[in-house]
Design an enzyme around this catalytic site. Structure first.
Site, PDB file in Angstrom:
ATOM      1  N   LYS A 168      -7.070   9.542  39.805  1.00 31.42           N
ATOM      2  CA  LYS A 168      -8.257  10.221  39.271  1.00 31.42           C
ATOM      3  C   LYS A 168      -9.527   9.783  39.998  1.00 31.42           C
ATOM      4  O   LYS A 168     -10.386  10.615  40.320  1.00 31.42           O
ATOM      5  CB  LYS A 168      -8.392   9.946  37.778  1.00 31.42           C
ATOM      6  CG  LYS A 168      -9.671  10.512  37.143  1.00 31.42           C
ATOM      7  CD  LYS A 168      -9.772  12.024  37.276  1.00 31.42           C
ATOM      8  CE  LYS A 168     -11.131  12.565  36.835  1.00 31.42           C
ATOM      9  NZ  LYS A 168     -11.413  12.332  35.419  1.00 31.42           N
ATOM     10  N   LYS A 237     -20.377   6.205  37.874  1.00 32.41           N
ATOM     11  CA  LYS A 237     -19.416   5.239  37.328  1.00 32.41           C
ATOM     12  C   LYS A 237     -18.055   5.390  37.984  1.00 32.41           C
ATOM     13  O   LYS A 237     -17.425   4.409  38.397  1.00 32.41           O
ATOM     14  CB  LYS A 237     -19.323   5.429  35.814  1.00 32.41           C
ATOM     15  CG  LYS A 237     -18.325   4.515  35.103  1.00 32.41           C
ATOM     16  CD  LYS A 237     -16.974   5.195  34.856  1.00 32.41           C
ATOM     17  CE  LYS A 237     -17.098   6.379  33.904  1.00 32.41           C
ATOM     18  NZ  LYS A 237     -15.755   6.964  33.619  1.00 32.41           N
TER      19      LYS A 237
END
Length: 295
Positions: A168, A237
């Site tokens: 991911k 992030k």
């Protein structure tokens, strides 16, 4: 079934589980969201522990690794529940945190399946998300029928929880870098007098196409609406998680480090809570031009 995290993505995923006929105990840190989900048939729980005492399978969709950690192993966390057997973390938590949390939950006889998702709010709403799962094979097989309610593209990355997270963050890194590159090129074209829609048409018929040119920019940037789908601070992030992993693996990422710098700059300018489509505005300001037109 349990579901924790009812934001832009989580709400749609939880709703699809309810529509598929699953009973759902739901919780979010924001109690104001209770009416929104209970009107679809869910039962509201006052804590993560309460969810985990009502369901054998608990899904998470949360914004940051520290929140995932608190929800899973905090004082009123999932690990304190009496019924839960499998946790499915659809958040982008990062591999290192996932490795550690999987070990911690295993001591409480709970399997962690990391199953981060891609496809945005539209994918969550229509059930076409991509799921990148890893973890105990038996637990993975047990949740596949549930995953099919939210995903038309399910990938199993291996038996070690955390492998899905690695996939991911690589995906999000490539998406971010391709998007910024597209913004630079499209702003250059605008400055040269090229038509915005025509540029996208050419790119999407040529080798310069990407998710940014095919989906993100036509839907969110071309008309200058910039709907909030994924904020800059959360994309930053994810990019930091990927770069941290690249350092641990001794894999250089020079191009992608530039992406991190651009996202960090944007956050420093107060843009962190806005959708990442707004990043194009920095390039437009510097170039003295504008891509697209209000519809």
């Amino acid at each position: 079934m349990g579901f924790i995290g009812l934001g832009n993505m989580g709400f749609h995923m939880a709703t699809r589980l309810l529509q598929a006929g699953y009973s759902l105990a739901a919780h979010d840190a924001n109690p104001a969201l209770s009416a929104r989900i209970t009107q679809h048939g869910a039962t509201w729980a006052n804590s993560a522990q309460e969810v985990a005492s009502a369901a054998e399978i608990v899904f998470l969709c949360l914004p940051t690794p520290n929140i995932v950690e608190e929800v899973l192993i905090g004082e009123a966390g999932v690990s304190q529940g009496s019924t839960v057997k499998i946790v499915v973390d659809t958040s982008t938590t990062g591999p290192e945190t996932t490795f550690r949390l999987a070990d911690s939950l295993r001591r409480n006889h709970i399997d962690l399946i990391d199953a981060p998702i891609s496809g945005g709010t539209a994918g969550a709403e229509n059930g076409s998300l991509a799921v990148m799962a890893s973890g105990n094979p038996a637990s993975y097989e047990a949740i596949v029928p549930v995953l099919r309610c939210i995903s038309s593209k399910i990938f199993y990355l291996g038996s070690k929880a955390g492998q899905g997270q690695i996939m991911k963050i690589i995906n999000n890194m490539l998406c971010a870098t391709a998007t910024l590159s597209a913004f630079e090129g499209l702003v250059l074209g605008s400055k040269a007098g090229l038509d915005s829609q025509t540029m996208l048409d050419v790119l999407n018929a040529s080798s310069g196409r990407s998710f940014a040119t095919e989906v993100k920019i036509p839907r969110c940037v071309l008309n200058r609406e910039f709907p909030l789908q994924f904020p800059v601070k959360l994309l930053l992030k994810d990019i930091k998680l990927c770069l941290d992993e690249s350092v641990r693996a001794s894999v250089p990422m020079w191009v992608n480090e530039t992406t991190r710098q651009m996202l960090s700059f944007s956050v420093s300018q107060g843009n962190g809570s806005n959708d990442y489509g707004t990043l194009i505005k920095h390039y437009e300001t510097w170039a003295g031009t504008q891509f697209g037109n209000p519809s």
